[in-house]
Design a protein around this motif. Structure first.
Motif, PDB file in Angstrom:
ATOM      1  N   LEU A  20       9.152   7.091   2.263  1.00 62.21           N
ATOM      2  CA  LEU A  20       8.910   8.314   1.495  1.00 62.21           C
ATOM      3  C   LEU A  20       9.813   9.496   1.881  1.00 62.21           C
ATOM      4  O   LEU A  20      10.414  10.118   1.003  1.00 62.21           O
ATOM      5  N   PRO A  21       9.955   9.824   3.188  1.00 63.17           N
ATOM      6  CA  PRO A  21      10.805  10.984   3.524  1.00 63.17           C
ATOM      7  C   PRO A  21      12.242  10.791   3.033  1.00 63.17           C
ATOM      8  O   PRO A  21      12.847  11.720   2.487  1.00 63.17           O
ATOM      9  N   LEU A  22      12.755   9.567   3.196  1.00 63.14           N
ATOM     10  CA  LEU A  22      14.119   9.296   2.766  1.00 63.14           C
ATOM     11  C   LEU A  22      14.231   9.383   1.243  1.00 63.14           C
ATOM     12  O   LEU A  22      15.191   9.949   0.695  1.00 63.14           O
ATOM     13  N   ALA A  23      13.202   8.842   0.551  1.00 63.97           N
ATOM     14  CA  ALA A  23      13.189   8.891  -0.913  1.00 63.97           C
ATOM     15  C   ALA A  23      13.222  10.341  -1.379  1.00 63.97           C
ATOM     16  O   ALA A  23      13.925  10.689  -2.343  1.00 63.97           O
ATOM     17  N   ALA A  24      12.481  11.212  -0.670  1.00 63.24           N
ATOM     18  CA  ALA A  24      12.446  12.625  -1.038  1.00 63.24           C
ATOM     19  C   ALA A  24      13.822  13.260  -0.856  1.00 63.24           C
ATOM     20  O   ALA A  24      14.304  13.993  -1.726  1.00 63.24           O
ATOM     21  N   VAL A  25      14.469  12.938   0.267  1.00 64.50           N
ATOM     22  CA  VAL A  25      15.805  13.494   0.521  1.00 64.50           C
ATOM     23  C   VAL A  25      16.794  13.029  -0.543  1.00 64.50           C
ATOM     24  O   VAL A  25      17.570  13.825  -1.086  1.00 64.50           O
ATOM     25  N   VAL A  26      16.729  11.723  -0.871  1.00 60.10           N
ATOM     26  CA  VAL A  26      17.617  11.185  -1.908  1.00 60.10           C
ATOM     27  C   VAL A  26      17.391  11.936  -3.222  1.00 60.10           C
ATOM     28  O   VAL A  26      18.332  12.359  -3.888  1.00 60.10           O
ATOM     29  N   ALA A  27      16.103  12.125  -3.571  1.00 58.43           N
ATOM     30  CA  ALA A  27      15.781  12.801  -4.832  1.00 58.43           C
ATOM     31  C   ALA A  27      16.359  14.209  -4.855  1.00 58.43           C
ATOM     32  O   ALA A  27      16.923  14.653  -5.859  1.00 58.43           O
ATOM     33  N   ILE A  28      16.223  14.920  -3.732  1.00 54.40           N
ATOM     34  CA  ILE A  28      16.713  16.296  -3.684  1.00 54.40           C
ATOM     35  C   ILE A  28      18.238  16.333  -3.803  1.00 54.40           C
ATOM     36  O   ILE A  28      18.796  17.135  -4.553  1.00 54.40           O
ATOM     37  N   LEU A  29      18.907  15.404  -3.104  1.00 53.53           N
ATOM     38  CA  LEU A  29      20.376  15.375  -3.156  1.00 53.53           C
ATOM     39  C   LEU A  29      20.886  15.004  -4.546  1.00 53.53           C
ATOM     40  O   LEU A  29      21.805  15.626  -5.065  1.00 53.53           O
ATOM     41  N   VAL A  30      20.259  13.976  -5.141  1.00 53.58           N
ATOM     42  CA  VAL A  30      20.701  13.550  -6.478  1.00 53.58           C
ATOM     43  C   VAL A  30      20.484  14.681  -7.478  1.00 53.58           C
ATOM     44  O   VAL A  30      21.351  14.975  -8.309  1.00 53.58           O
ATOM     45  N   THR A  31      19.323  15.356  -7.385  1.00 57.25           N
ATOM     46  CA  THR A  31      19.052  16.449  -8.316  1.00 57.25           C
ATOM     47  C   THR A  31      20.044  17.597  -8.116  1.00 57.25           C
ATOM     48  O   THR A  31      20.531  18.182  -9.089  1.00 57.25           O
ATOM     49  N   ALA A  32      20.372  17.883  -6.850  1.00 56.04           N
ATOM     50  CA  ALA A  32      21.360  18.931  -6.579  1.00 56.04           C
ATOM     51  C   ALA A  32      22.690  18.569  -7.226  1.00 56.04           C
ATOM     52  O   ALA A  32      23.359  19.417  -7.831  1.00 56.04           O
ATOM     53  N   ALA A  33      23.064  17.287  -7.135  1.00 51.39           N
ATOM     54  CA  ALA A  33      24.316  16.834  -7.746  1.00 51.39           C
ATOM     55  C   ALA A  33      24.257  17.008  -9.263  1.00 51.39           C
ATOM     56  O   ALA A  33      25.244  17.401  -9.897  1.00 51.39           O
ATOM     57  N   ILE A  34      23.066  16.751  -9.853  1.00 46.57           N
ATOM     58  CA  ILE A  34      22.921  16.926 -11.298  1.00 46.57           C
ATOM     59  C   ILE A  34      23.057  18.414 -11.654  1.00 46.57           C
ATOM     60  O   ILE A  34      23.660  18.781 -12.660  1.00 46.57           O
ATOM     61  N   GLY A  35      22.504  19.266 -10.797  1.00 42.91           N
ATOM     62  CA  GLY A  35      22.643  20.714 -11.011  1.00 42.91           C
ATOM     63  C   GLY A  35      24.103  21.130 -10.992  1.00 42.91           C
ATOM     64  O   GLY A  35      24.555  21.900 -11.850  1.00 42.91           O
ATOM     65  N   VAL A  36      24.855  20.607 -10.021  1.00 38.33           N
ATOM     66  CA  VAL A  36      26.284  20.924  -9.932  1.00 38.33           C
ATOM     67  C   VAL A  36      27.008  20.414 -11.174  1.00 38.33           C
ATOM     68  O   VAL A  36      27.842  21.103 -11.757  1.00 38.33           O
ATOM     69  N   ALA A  37      26.641  19.201 -11.603  1.00 39.84           N
ATOM     70  CA  ALA A  37      27.266  18.623 -12.794  1.00 39.84           C
ATOM     71  C   ALA A  37      26.971  19.483 -14.024  1.00 39.84           C
ATOM     72  O   ALA A  37      27.851  19.705 -14.862  1.00 39.84           O
TER      73      ALA A  37
END
Lengths: 290, 261
Positions: A60-77
């Motif tokens: 779960l903690p890793l999944a949360a970090v992945v989600a936050i990073l991927v979403t940040a990348a989508i924001g940048v995109a």
């Protein structure tokens, strides 16, 4: 009295989520004058990506970090692909672009994931904690604590770091910021990334309580927008107070009036703010130089 | 060796050629003024040199490096700084913070060092603060350091903008009408300030309508009319040039007499 406390707890929990969404609005609004209506989608993505990563066996903690990073990348995109190419367009056009982006993200999520409601386990179990006759879920404490932590983190970032100050300078006067050597394009990218990450973080925190599906973003964006308006658009303190206040107003309305009217509160708040104090609770007074 | 070299610079807005084929050079410590009637393209020329507009034709080079179309924040790093005719001030910040912002580049360090408030960062911040106070003294705004910039008078904001530009330690400074809206005393102060700056080796490119000021302090003058360069040379030559008189000074014979005297 017990009931009041109970409503207050649930109000603060929901309010903390609104505050996080409103903080996301604030960062992008400050850097670019754009109200990013895809902000609710970032929250949804945070929840959805965590759910699917967790179901795929990621802790779960890793999944949360992945989600936050991927979403940040989508924001940048979103900034790079949709906002930056339209630089120079009126702010209203940019806002409409963000509405388009939110519809796109919602559609894509539906295709990539599914249309079901999902949740993952709460971080510290589901046993309610009893306080003075009322109960509060441990996850609610996570949500409220998370909102406060993000607020303090942002406050330190904006007041103590050169990069944070550069964001404020860009908000204040873009040309002057460029003149002193601030790369305002990079500041925009940073703002979208940061804002998306905060949205995703909210999604991770709240999913165990409210569940997540591809379409929860719209309501959150509207509530977060109402909260930001109430607090004063562009002011982080306003976003926090506005969010908590709106959450409590909703909970009180649901408790003492009727839960039918709960959803109306946000809209009444927007109308009331626009009529009575268009700058919100903490909004700056504007004086036009003549 | 010239510090700034402008060659064949031009730009059009729609069908209007706002600036066409303008060339000149500025050497270190030199004061070059660009003059011309309203709408001659002076500010447009400035906007192209400082990276606000992308030139349609021609090139700008700084110290031998081609910087045509380089964005303003990169030019700031390379030592080119400017002020604006219509002011670009951080209105909601204090006067001191406005100048401190000018130290942005020299204060650069990692976010983590800032967050941990490492001694190196604190020393740097203290240096910037001391420097900012000194610059404010230099433009006589030291007594207003803690005021919100938006509350200052126009003349004071003009000087604040110069102070902020100086914080970048530029090699060349573009001043767009620094004396506009200033009273006689303030104009004289700006006059002294510009002379001081050029004496310290900073090249100055100046747009100014105050002919007395221009004729007194410039080493070299470039005259624009309808976007084209119609003359350039020393103040005494330019003020006698028939094309210039026809375009510009012809209607202001007293001013010209003053300038000659």
């Amino acid at each position: 009295m017990d009931a009041l406390l109970q409503f207050l707890f649930s109000g603060l929990t929901v309010g903390a989520v609104y505050a996080l969404v409103a903080l996301g609005f604030t960062i992008i609004y400050n850097a670019s004058d754009v109200v990013n209506f895809a902000q609710g989608e970032f929250v949804m993505l945070g929840g959805m990506i965590t759910v699917f990563a967790f179901d795929a066996g990621v802790p779960l903690p890793l999944a949360a970090v992945v989600a936050i990073l991927v979403t940040a990348a989508i924001g940048v995109a979103l900034n790079k692909l949709a906002i930056e190419p339209a630089r120079g367009a009126p702010v209203v056009s940019l806002i409409i672009i963000t509405i388009g982006a939110s519809i796109l993200i919602r559609g894509a999520t539906q295709l990539v994931f599914d249309k079901q409601l999902h949740r993952f386990p709460a971080f510290s179990g589901d046993d309610p904690i009893r306080v003075l006759g009322a109960t509060i879920l441990p996850q609610s404490l996570w949500v409220i604590g998370g909102a406060l932590a993000v607020f303090v983190g942002l406050w330190v970032f904006f007041t103590r770091t050169l990069t944070g100050k550069a964001v404020l300078a860009t908000a204040n006067n873009r040309i002057a910021a460029q003149l002193v050597g601030i790369n305002t394009g990079w500041i925009m990218t940073l703002s979208f990334g940061l804002s998306a990450a905060i949205g995703a973080f909210a999604g991770v925190l709240v999913t165990p309580i409210t569940l997540v599906s591809y379409d929860v973003g719209v309501a959150l964006a509207l509530k977060g927008f109402a909260a930001a308006m109430l607090g004063g658009m562009g002011n982080p303190k306003g976003a926090l107070v506005g969010g908590l206040l709106l959450g409590c107003l909703e909970a009180m309305t649901a408790g003492y009036v009727s839960s039918q009217y709960k959803e109306a509160v946000a809209f009444i708040v927007i109308l009331a703010v626009l009529f009575v104090m268009p700058r919100g609770l903490f909004g700056a007074k504007t004086t036009e130089r003549v | 060796m010239s510090l700034l070299q402008v060659s064949g610079l031009g730009i059009s807005f729609g069908g209007v050629k706002a600036v066409e084929d303008v060339s000149f050079a500025v050497a270190p410590g030199e004061i070059v003024s660009v003059i011309g009637p309203n709408g001659a393209g002076k500010t447009t020329l400035f906007n192209m040199i400082s990276g606000i507009y992308l030139p349609g034709r021609g090139s700008v080079s700084l110290d031998g490096t081609d910087v045509t179309g380089v964005p303003p924040h990169r030019l700031a790093e390379m030592g080119l700084s400017r002020t604006f005719q219509n002011l670009q001030i951080f209105q909601e910040m204090t006067v001191l913070d406005n100048v401190l912002a000018g130290y942005h580049l020299s204060e650069r360090g990692s976010v983590w060092a800032d967050l941990l408030s490492l001694p190196g960062m604190r020393r740097r911040a203290a240096r910037a603060r001391a420097g900012a106070h000194q610059l404010l003294k230099r433009v006589r705004l030291d007594d207003k350091a803690d005021q919100i910039a938006g509350n200052l008078s126009y003349g004071a904001l003009k000087r604040l903008e110069i102070a902020r530009a100086l914080a970048l330690e530029p090699r060349i400074l573009l001043l767009d009408e620094p004396a506009a809206g200033c009273n006689a005393v303030e104009t004289e102060e700006i006059d002294h300030l510009i002379a001081e700056l050029s004496a310290s080796g900073i090249a100055i490119l100046l747009v100014e309508h105050d002919m007395k000021l221009v004729m007194r302090i410039s080493n070299h003058i470039v005259v624009l009319d309808h976007g084209e360069k119609i003359a350039e040379g020393e103040p005494s030559t330019v003020s006698r040039d028939p094309a210039v008189i026809a375009a510009y000074l012809g209607t202001q014979e007293e001013e010209q007499a003053d300038a000659d005297g």
